[in-house]
Design a protein around this motif. Structure first.
Motif, short mmCIF file in Angstrom:
data_model
loop_
_atom_site.label_atom_id
_atom_site.label_comp_id
_atom_site.label_asym_id
_atom_site.label_seq_id
_atom_site.Cartn_x
_atom_site.Cartn_y
_atom_site.Cartn_z
N ARG A 34 0.80 -1.22 0.00
CA ARG A 34 0.00 0.00 0.00
C ARG A 34 0.84 1.27 0.00
N GLY A 35 2.12 1.19 0.40
CA GLY A 35 2.97 2.38 0.43
C GLY A 35 2.81 3.21 1.68
N TYR A 36 2.50 2.54 2.81
CA TYR A 36 2.31 3.28 4.05
C TYR A 36 3.62 3.90 4.55
N HIS A 37 4.73 3.19 4.41
CA HIS A 37 6.03 3.77 4.73
C HIS A 37 7.12 2.93 4.10
N GLY A 38 8.36 3.39 4.20
CA GLY A 38 9.46 2.71 3.54
C GLY A 38 10.48 2.13 4.50
N ALA A 39 10.06 1.71 5.68
CA ALA A 39 10.99 1.17 6.67
C ALA A 39 11.46 -0.22 6.27
N PRO B 73 -3.50 9.88 -5.25
CA PRO B 73 -4.08 9.24 -6.43
C PRO B 73 -3.04 8.54 -7.29
N ALA B 74 -1.78 9.02 -7.28
CA ALA B 74 -0.73 8.36 -8.06
C ALA B 74 -0.50 6.94 -7.55
N ARG B 75 -0.54 6.77 -6.24
CA ARG B 75 -0.36 5.43 -5.66
C ARG B 75 -1.55 4.54 -6.02
N GLN B 76 -2.74 5.09 -5.99
CA GLN B 76 -3.92 4.31 -6.32
C GLN B 76 -3.86 3.80 -7.77
N ARG B 77 -3.32 4.61 -8.66
CA ARG B 77 -3.23 4.21 -10.07
C ARG B 77 -2.27 3.04 -10.27
N LEU B 78 -1.33 2.87 -9.35
CA LEU B 78 -0.36 1.78 -9.45
C LEU B 78 -0.87 0.46 -8.86
N ASN C 196 -0.13 -5.36 -7.80
CA ASN C 196 -0.69 -6.68 -7.51
C ASN C 196 -0.27 -7.74 -8.54
N ARG C 197 0.31 -7.31 -9.66
CA ARG C 197 0.81 -8.26 -10.66
C ARG C 197 2.24 -8.69 -10.40
N GLU D 54 16.09 -7.69 -11.18
CA GLU D 54 14.73 -7.72 -10.64
C GLU D 54 14.15 -6.31 -10.56
N PHE D 55 14.98 -5.35 -10.14
CA PHE D 55 14.50 -3.97 -10.02
C PHE D 55 14.07 -3.45 -11.39
N ALA D 56 14.88 -3.73 -12.41
CA ALA D 56 14.54 -3.28 -13.77
C ALA D 56 13.24 -3.94 -14.25
N ARG D 57 13.11 -5.25 -13.97
CA ARG D 57 11.90 -5.95 -14.41
C ARG D 57 10.65 -5.43 -13.73
N PHE D 58 10.74 -5.17 -12.43
CA PHE D 58 9.58 -4.66 -11.70
C PHE D 58 9.24 -3.23 -12.15
N THR D 59 10.26 -2.45 -12.47
CA THR D 59 10.01 -1.10 -12.99
C THR D 59 9.24 -1.18 -14.29
N GLY D 60 9.62 -2.16 -15.14
CA GLY D 60 8.88 -2.37 -16.38
C GLY D 60 7.42 -2.70 -16.12
N GLU D 61 7.15 -3.50 -15.07
CA GLU D 61 5.76 -3.81 -14.72
C GLU D 61 4.99 -2.55 -14.35
N MET D 62 5.64 -1.63 -13.66
CA MET D 62 4.98 -0.39 -13.26
C MET D 62 4.67 0.51 -14.45
N LEU D 63 5.44 0.37 -15.53
CA LEU D 63 5.26 1.25 -16.70
C LEU D 63 4.27 0.71 -17.72
N GLN D 64 3.85 -0.54 -17.56
CA GLN D 64 2.94 -1.13 -18.54
C GLN D 64 1.52 -0.67 -18.32
#
Length: 340
Positions: free
Chosen positions: A149-154, A259-264, A269-270, A330-340
């Motif tokens: 959900r992005g509540y914090h980054g600890a 709203p930016a977080r909601q759009r992601l 979830n994928r 893995e970071f690059a692959r997950f970033t790609g998922e966020m951009l699709q």
């Protein structure tokens, strides 16, 4: 009309139970139950939390609630809605089901008392059903939810430290403190405590177990279509990816939901579910030792015939946690998922 109010706790298949109830009104009606519309577009009866809380949660802004004065008005509106749902119940329906994990995840003692004042005058009998899982599993699962959900980054080690503070995050893991509020408001005899463990559930299934608690017998689930929402956990590398990007897309911004977080959300979830996150054996032992006294009280109060401890040690856990690790690939692959 009697009420069975399912209060979670979070990460004990509450979304699955809620969506199954909402999607099967005919089966519920045939079994003398109704799952009402409580002024929310989602199956979670989160409006109970908004009406009872002693503060305005940012997510309540979407319901037009920005002040306690507006909450007070909403509380009366919700009570009227419940009365209308009771009056509209078909013949033979004698039990109303309500469900929201927010009632344990976010509601403190004054809020529980406020909820009792709201619900008790409306029903002939109120029963509370709560599922509790061992605290080390709960901490790990909730960490995954915080990252999702992005509540914090600890990092996870810091999250564990927060779970052991006098004012812990998550706040509901001291089961003596948690249930004390509900005992005070509704009475111990009104509370059914279930352990969220396949070995403890009727037929090893939480849906079967929940309906057994409501109906007072082993249910016949023929015709009941379970929800497809299992709210699956994300992999350890995916959680580390979400932790690292959280400062750029937090859950909350300008004191409201971002709203930016909601759009992601759909893309998050994928992300993959394996390798599954694991804490270390030492972290597990430390968490369970911290909550041992509260768990002893829980066993003595609600499971007096059981030998202790209520939750067994976990020698199968690894020496090192796999959280906090992610490769550049893995970071690059997950970033790609966020951009699709």
């Amino acid at each position: 009309m009697n009420l069975v109010c399912h209060i979670g706790t979070p990460k004990t298949a509450t979304t699955y139970l809620q969506e199954t109830c909402a999607a099967n009104p005919d089966w519920l009606r045939e079994n003398g139950m109704v799952y009402p519309d409580l002024l929310s577009p989602i199956a979670n009866h989160i409006t109970l939390f908004y009406a009872a809380a002693q503060y305005v949660d940012p997510s309540a802004h979407a319901y037009g609630l920005r002040s306690m004065a507006e909450v007070a008005v909403f509380r009366g509106t919700l009570a009227d809605q419940i009365r209308q749902q009771i009056a509209a119940a078909p013949p033979g329906v004698t039990t109303m089901l309500m469900s929201s994990e927010n009632l344990t995840g976010n509601l403190g003692g004054p809020g529980v008392r406020e909820l009792a004042c709201l619900l008790r005058p409306l029903f002939d009998q109120v029963r509370i059903v709560v599922y509790l899982r061992r605290q080390d599993d709960a901490v790990l699962s909730m960490y995954g939810e915080f990252m999702r959900r992005g509540y914090h980054g600890a990092p996870f080690a810091e999250f564990v430290e927060n779970a052991l503070r006098p004012d812990p995050t998550p706040p509901y893991l001291n089961y003596r403190r948690l249930l004390g509020h509900w005992i005070e408001a509704f009475g111990a005899q009104a509370i059914t405590v279930r352990l969220f463990d396949r070995a403890e559930l009727v037929d090893g299934d939480v849906l079967t177990d929940f309906m057994a608690q409501v109906l007072g017998r082993r249910p016949d689930l023929a015709g009941l279509v379970p929800s497809g929402n299992g709210n699956e956990s994300l992999s350890a590398p995916a959680l580390e990816f979400l932790r690292l990007i959280q400062p750029m897309v937090p859950f909350q911004m300008n004191n409201t939901v971002n709203p930016a977080r909601q759009r992601l959300e759909r893309r998050i979830n994928r992300l993959p579910g394996t390798p599954r996150p694991q804490m270390s054996a030492a972290q597990s032992a430390r968490i369970m030792a911290h909550y041992r006294a509260a768990n002893d009280w829980l066993r003595q109060t609600f499971f007096p015939d059981r030998p202790g401890p209520l939750f067994a040690p976990r020698p199968e856990l690894p020496a090192d946690s796999n959280l906090g690790r992610i490769s550049l690939t893995e970071f690059a692959r997950f970033t790609g998922e966020m951009l699709q």
